[in-house]
Design an enzyme around this catalytic site. Structure first.
Site, PDB file in Angstrom:
ATOM      1  N   GLU A 186       0.376   7.522  -0.362  1.00  0.00           N
ATOM      2  CA  GLU A 186       0.375   8.270  -1.618  1.00  0.00           C
ATOM      3  C   GLU A 186       0.317   9.755  -1.304  1.00  0.00           C
ATOM      4  O   GLU A 186      -0.574  10.212  -0.576  1.00  0.00           O
ATOM      5  CB  GLU A 186      -0.847   7.872  -2.467  1.00  0.00           C
ATOM      6  CG  GLU A 186      -0.771   8.328  -3.903  1.00  0.00           C
ATOM      7  CD  GLU A 186       0.006   7.342  -4.799  1.00  0.00           C
ATOM      8  OE1 GLU A 186       0.440   6.280  -4.288  1.00  0.00           O
ATOM      9  OE2 GLU A 186       0.172   7.653  -5.981  1.00  0.00           O
ATOM     10  N   GLU A 194      -8.006  -1.710  -2.821  1.00  0.00           N
ATOM     11  CA  GLU A 194      -8.159  -0.286  -2.521  1.00  0.00           C
ATOM     12  C   GLU A 194      -7.935   0.494  -3.812  1.00  0.00           C
ATOM     13  O   GLU A 194      -7.473  -0.058  -4.815  1.00  0.00           O
ATOM     14  CB  GLU A 194      -7.216   0.159  -1.401  1.00  0.00           C
ATOM     15  CG  GLU A 194      -5.769  -0.243  -1.593  1.00  0.00           C
ATOM     16  CD  GLU A 194      -4.936  -0.076  -0.314  1.00  0.00           C
ATOM     17  OE1 GLU A 194      -4.945   1.037   0.229  1.00  0.00           O
ATOM     18  OE2 GLU A 194      -4.280  -1.046   0.101  1.00  0.00           O
ATOM     19  N   LYS A 234      -1.535  -4.197  -9.657  1.00  0.00           N
ATOM     20  CA  LYS A 234      -2.258  -2.963  -9.966  1.00  0.00           C
ATOM     21  C   LYS A 234      -3.172  -3.269 -11.150  1.00  0.00           C
ATOM     22  O   LYS A 234      -2.778  -3.944 -12.108  1.00  0.00           O
ATOM     23  CB  LYS A 234      -1.293  -1.820 -10.277  1.00  0.00           C
ATOM     24  CG  LYS A 234      -0.218  -2.113 -11.291  1.00  0.00           C
ATOM     25  CD  LYS A 234       0.770  -0.958 -11.342  1.00  0.00           C
ATOM     26  CE  LYS A 234       1.983  -1.338 -12.173  1.00  0.00           C
ATOM     27  NZ  LYS A 234       3.077  -0.382 -12.056  1.00  0.00           N
ATOM     28  N   LYS A 280      -6.233   2.856  -6.455  1.00  0.00           N
ATOM     29  CA  LYS A 280      -4.861   3.227  -6.792  1.00  0.00           C
ATOM     30  C   LYS A 280      -4.879   4.734  -7.001  1.00  0.00           C
ATOM     31  O   LYS A 280      -5.407   5.220  -7.994  1.00  0.00           O
ATOM     32  CB  LYS A 280      -4.412   2.515  -8.071  1.00  0.00           C
ATOM     33  CG  LYS A 280      -2.971   2.794  -8.456  1.00  0.00           C
ATOM     34  CD  LYS A 280      -2.581   1.992  -9.682  1.00  0.00           C
ATOM     35  CE  LYS A 280      -1.115   2.117 -10.042  1.00  0.00           C
ATOM     36  NZ  LYS A 280      -0.444   3.316  -9.655  1.00  0.00           N
ATOM     37  N   ARG A 327       4.027   7.959  -4.859  1.00  0.00           N
ATOM     38  CA  ARG A 327       4.218   7.051  -3.737  1.00  0.00           C
ATOM     39  C   ARG A 327       5.308   7.615  -2.839  1.00  0.00           C
ATOM     40  O   ARG A 327       6.364   8.018  -3.345  1.00  0.00           O
ATOM     41  CB  ARG A 327       4.651   5.704  -4.327  1.00  0.00           C
ATOM     42  CG  ARG A 327       4.718   4.567  -3.370  1.00  0.00           C
ATOM     43  CD  ARG A 327       3.370   3.887  -3.188  1.00  0.00           C
ATOM     44  NE  ARG A 327       3.541   2.779  -2.261  1.00  0.00           N
ATOM     45  CZ  ARG A 327       3.917   1.562  -2.652  1.00  0.00           C
ATOM     46  NH1 ARG A 327       4.103   1.299  -3.915  1.00  0.00           N
ATOM     47  NH2 ARG A 327       4.089   0.600  -1.752  1.00  0.00           N
TER      48      ARG A 327
END
Lengths: 339, 535
Positions: B277, B225, B399, B227, B232
């Protein structure tokens, strides 16, 4: 200006070279080379090379020779504490100032007035030199390095405890303590010894000669080893003393993950300690703090006080509140010391 | 109070994280309850203490000290609490009369407003300067000793030889002085129970992807997905023991930021714990990070701000559905539950972070290369079978940030570093060219202190020392002759900088010993990279 000041100013004057005693034709701690100088102590901004004749304690003369490649004036005369000599029309006596080895107050008497030029001084005990002796006088000339009431140096043993506690907390690191080479280095060593620290101490090469000189004058610093010769592993868990700037020099790269300490009166103010990059500020000073300065005013019972080098305005203000006549005296060549 | 004062005094000067951890752990070992728990709360910002205004301190001092002397002193010291601590007239130091930390906090909280000042003055009379400073910092609510809440909890974990995750898990359900927590760490009691209270659960974090590893990884085992470039958060919506609704927004470190985001809190009319997020979203489009930044760190949010910078949470994961703990389930199963839950009702201010379609790493790399719009920092790769684990476990989540932006900039100033770098010029300020009043000049665009090897640091240090033109304390100005290739994640407009721009995460990517300074980049090149200005 008050009557004492007026009378004394006729024979003791501020000149571009520093304080000049006209009646005896000599300078005191002059900022440049002069024919005749009386020197209070061996720090670089008080004792300079190149003078004609120098009068000082034998310790101060020896310090000058050590620092200036044998230069303590073309001719020198040692005077012990409590002895008096006559220079021209002035009687000159040296009395302990408690600042560093050999440091003296200069007691001048002329025309019925007694003046004490105290140089730099402190009042608390120092295992490396005799304590300050208050001398009654008409005009007392004081330093003002720590002339603000925020400077209250804590007891020395508390600061040494701080260092030893840090050493226990970080046994794998070394502690690098920045110390002024004349006076502070030897005092910190002696304070550590008095706290029961018997292990060898490691010193930067720049401190060696003066430490040896202290030893020659009977100040037993016990075992000192050159930090430069030691290897990294050997210095783990050890205390290393070096001049204040050494932590920022490539010299410090030989040390294993040093905790950078600094022993100075300025460490009492956080912003100053941070500026100096100290991780472990130790408030140990060879200069009187505010309480010592003000106590001294009372002890010397001087009606008039002249204030030089440092934060003059606060001390002048205070002295006047206490009923003294007080004046700021701007003397050339003094630096913020004790850094 | 003495031990606490000594602790703060040392923390304020130590720069190394490990040294701070060691110092804190020693304090927890040597200090009894409840003082150590109160100290911990003071460091984590969890201490409830009625604070005093600076004016109270100023009044107390000027009643006792000559105003002229105080004025000169304050000018020199530059900090009110410190000036007061140092200048306070010292009476007979009476250690027995100095209150313990917990006792002082307790008495202050119970004191009547008017008697609090008298109480403080009495304590200051018998304290030493370090204790006075600690007390005054405490009551003015600003310790500022360089310890984050996370660092304090990490030290606590070191002290008890447990994982910091275990402490994070229970932390937000506990209150000072944390007696049960210390009892557990000391092996004298069970792990404190935390159910049924709104509790932050430690987040699962990702490691940076080493692209060389991709060859060993099966694309089919992973979900991908975007970032998102926000912050967060964890949304906690539960019922307390009385059945009342409790709604919280926590940052990734567990700080409760609910008051800054009432718009999000209002939307939490369900029972679940969600991971997502926090973004500013307008018309379904994520705004640049700078927009969100305006809403961070506020105690109160104006209606205008709520309107102009609407907050939104893009959901990644579901930790609890009602009271059911989903964390042990594989990612795919949790995602299924999240999608089902999301579809079951209208969920204003929330949406799902979409899963990306890809069959091979090449395909995914193309997606990543094409992602240049605002609000996207790169990609996340998560193993489909991964349970939700606290902290940053090695392996399951990665990431994969988009490639950094690059400019060539000229070294202008160098500053000595801290700790083991204190003898090295290791912090570098660099600039780009611009034309001003008919002349070409460098304007500083950023500062970086990492990205180079130790060997390069030695070379840079020598270069700085040999090319210094001016010194300002620990800073040296150098000849404008050395070019750095600087990498950074993004660049934003900034009114705080002379250049009008600010870089995010700048680092030195290469030292261009070969490149003449005149060939470094120009400011307009950087300006064209500003988010939103990008095509």
């Amino acid at each position: 200006m008050d009557a004492h000041s007026k009378a004394v100013q006729r024979w003791l004057k501020v000149t571009p070279a520093g304080l000049y005693c006209e009646a005896g034709d000599f300078h005191i701690d002059p900022a440049r080379a002069v024919p005749r100088a009386v020197i209070t102590h061996g720090h670089g901004d008080h004792a300079r090379p190149g003078h004609g004749a120098v009068l000082a304690t034998q310790e101060t003369l020896a310090i000058m020779r050590t620092r200036y490649d044998g230069d303590d004036g073309r001719s020198s005369q040692a005077l012990a504490y409590g002895e008096t000599v006559r220079l021209g029309d002035v009687s000159v006596e040296l009395r302990p100032a408690g600042h560093v080895l050999g440091s003296a107050q200069i007691v001048l008497a002329h025309g019925g007035k007694r003046v004490v030029v105290s140089g730099d001084y402190k009042r608390r005990r120092d295992p490396t030199c005799p304590p300050f002796e208050p001398v009654d006088c008409d005009v007392f000339i004081t330093e003002a390095t720590f002339g603000l009431p925020v400077f209250r140096h804590p007891p020395d043993d508390q600061e040494i405890d701080k260092l030893l506690a840090s050493q226990r907390l970080f046994p794998e690191r070394c502690h690098l303590v920045g110390v002024y080479g004349l006076g502070k280095a030897q005092r910190v060593i002696m304070l550590l010894r008095e706290a029961g620290y018997t292990a060898p101490l490691f010193i930067h090469g720049a401190l060696e000669k003066l430490c040896k000189l202290y030893g020659d004058f009977g100040v037993d610093l016990s075992e000192l080893l050159p930090a430069t010769a030691a290897d990294k592993a050997e210095l783990q868990g050890q205390i290393v003393l070096a001049p204040p700037g050494a932590a920022n020099q490539s010299w410090a790269r030989r040390l294993p993950d040093p905790v950078v300490g600094m022993a100075s009166g300025w460490m009492g103010v956080r912003a100053r300690a941070r500026q100096r990059g100290a991780e472990l500020p130790l408030i140990i000073s060879d200069h009187a703090d505010w309480d010592e300065l003000t106590q001294t005013f009372a002890d010397v019972a001087a009606p008039t006080i002249w204030v030089t080098h440092g934060r003059e305005e606060a001390l002048v203000h205070y002295a006047r509140q206490q009923g003294h006549d007080a004046w700021a005296l701007s003397v050339a060549g003094r630096e913020d010391e004790d850094e | 109070m003495k031990a606490f004062a000594r602790l703060l005094d040392r923390l304020a000067f130590l720069s190394s994280r490990n040294a701070k951890l060691a110092l804190l752990a020693a304090y927890f070992r040597e200090t009894p309850d409840p003082d150590r728990g109160i100290a911990l709360a003071a460091l984590t910002g969890d201490l409830q203490l009625r604070t005093a205004k600076p004016k109270l301190i100023r009044d107390l001092v000027t009643e006792r000290v000559d105003p002229e002397l105080f004025g000169w002193s304050y000018d020199f010291v530059g900090d009110l609490a410190e000036t007061a601590a140092l200048i306070w007239p010292t009476g007979e130091r009476n250690e027995a009369a100095v209150p313990g930390l917990a006792a002082a906090v307790d008495q202050l909280n119970r004191a009547h407003k008017d008697s609090a000042a008298k109480l403080v003055a009495e304590w200051l009379d018998v304290m030493d300067p370090a204790e006075r400073w600690a007390l005054l910092k405490l009551i003015t609510g600003a310790l500022r000793v360089g310890v984050s809440a996370r660092l304090a909890r990490t030290a606590l974990a070191d002290y008890g030889a447990v994982e910091v995750g275990a402490i994070e898990e229970v932390w937000h359900a506990l209150t000072p002085p944390y007696a049960e927590l210390f009892a557990w760490l000391d092996g004298r009691g069970p792990l404190p129970e935390t159910r049924a209270t709104p509790t932050f659960r430690p987040l699962m974090l990702a490691n940076p992807l080493d692209e060389a590893e991709l060859a060993k990884m099966q694309a089919a085992d992973y979900r991908a997905e975007w970032k998102w470039d926000g912050i967060r958060v964890q949304l906690v919506a539960v019922r307390d023991a009385q059945g009342a609704r409790v709604r919280r927004v926590y940052s990734r470190t567990g700080d409760d930021i609910s008051t800054a985001f009432p718009d999000v809190v209002e939307a939490l009319d369900f029972e679940a714990v969600l991971d997502g997020e926090l973004l500013v979203v307008r018309d379904g489009q994520a705004a640049p990070f700078a927009d969100l930044q305006q809403r961070l760190g506020r105690k109160r949010v104006s209606a205008k701000m709520l309107q102009s910078q609407p907050a939104h949470v893009r959901l990644y994961d579901m930790l609890f559905d009602g009271e059911e703990d989903l964390r042990a389930l594989p990612l795919d199963a949790r995602r299924g539950r999240l999608e089902h839950w999301y579809g079951a009702a209208d969920r204003p201010r929330l949406d799902l972070s979409p899963l990306l379609d890809f069959e091979s790493w090449e395909e995914l790399a193309d997606l990543r290369a094409g992602a240049r719009e605002a609000g996207i920092e790169g990609l996340m790769l998560k193993r489909a079978d991964s349970p939700y684990l606290a902290g940053r476990p090695k392996g399951p989540w990665f990431k994969w940030k988009r490639d950094p932006l690059l400019v060539d900039a000229v070294l202008m100033y160098a500053q000595r570093g801290h700790g083991k770098r204190s003898s090295f010029y290791s912090d570098y300020t660099f600039g780009c060219w611009r034309r001003r009043e008919g002349r070409d000049e460098l304007v500083p665009v950023g500062k970086a202190y990492f990205g180079f090897t130790d060997e390069e640091l030695g070379q840079l240090d020598r270069w700085v020392r040999a090319h210094t033109t001016q010194r300002f304390g620990p800073v040296r100005e150098v000849e404008q002759a050395l070019v750095f290739e600087v990498a950074f994640d993004a660049v934003q407009r900034s009114t705080r900088h002379k250049s009008g721009i600010a870089m995010r995460f700048p680092r030195i990517s290469r030292i261009r010993w070969d490149k003449p300074a005149a060939e470094a980049d120009w400011l307009p090149t950087l300006e064209a990279m500003i988010e939103g200005a990008r095509g």
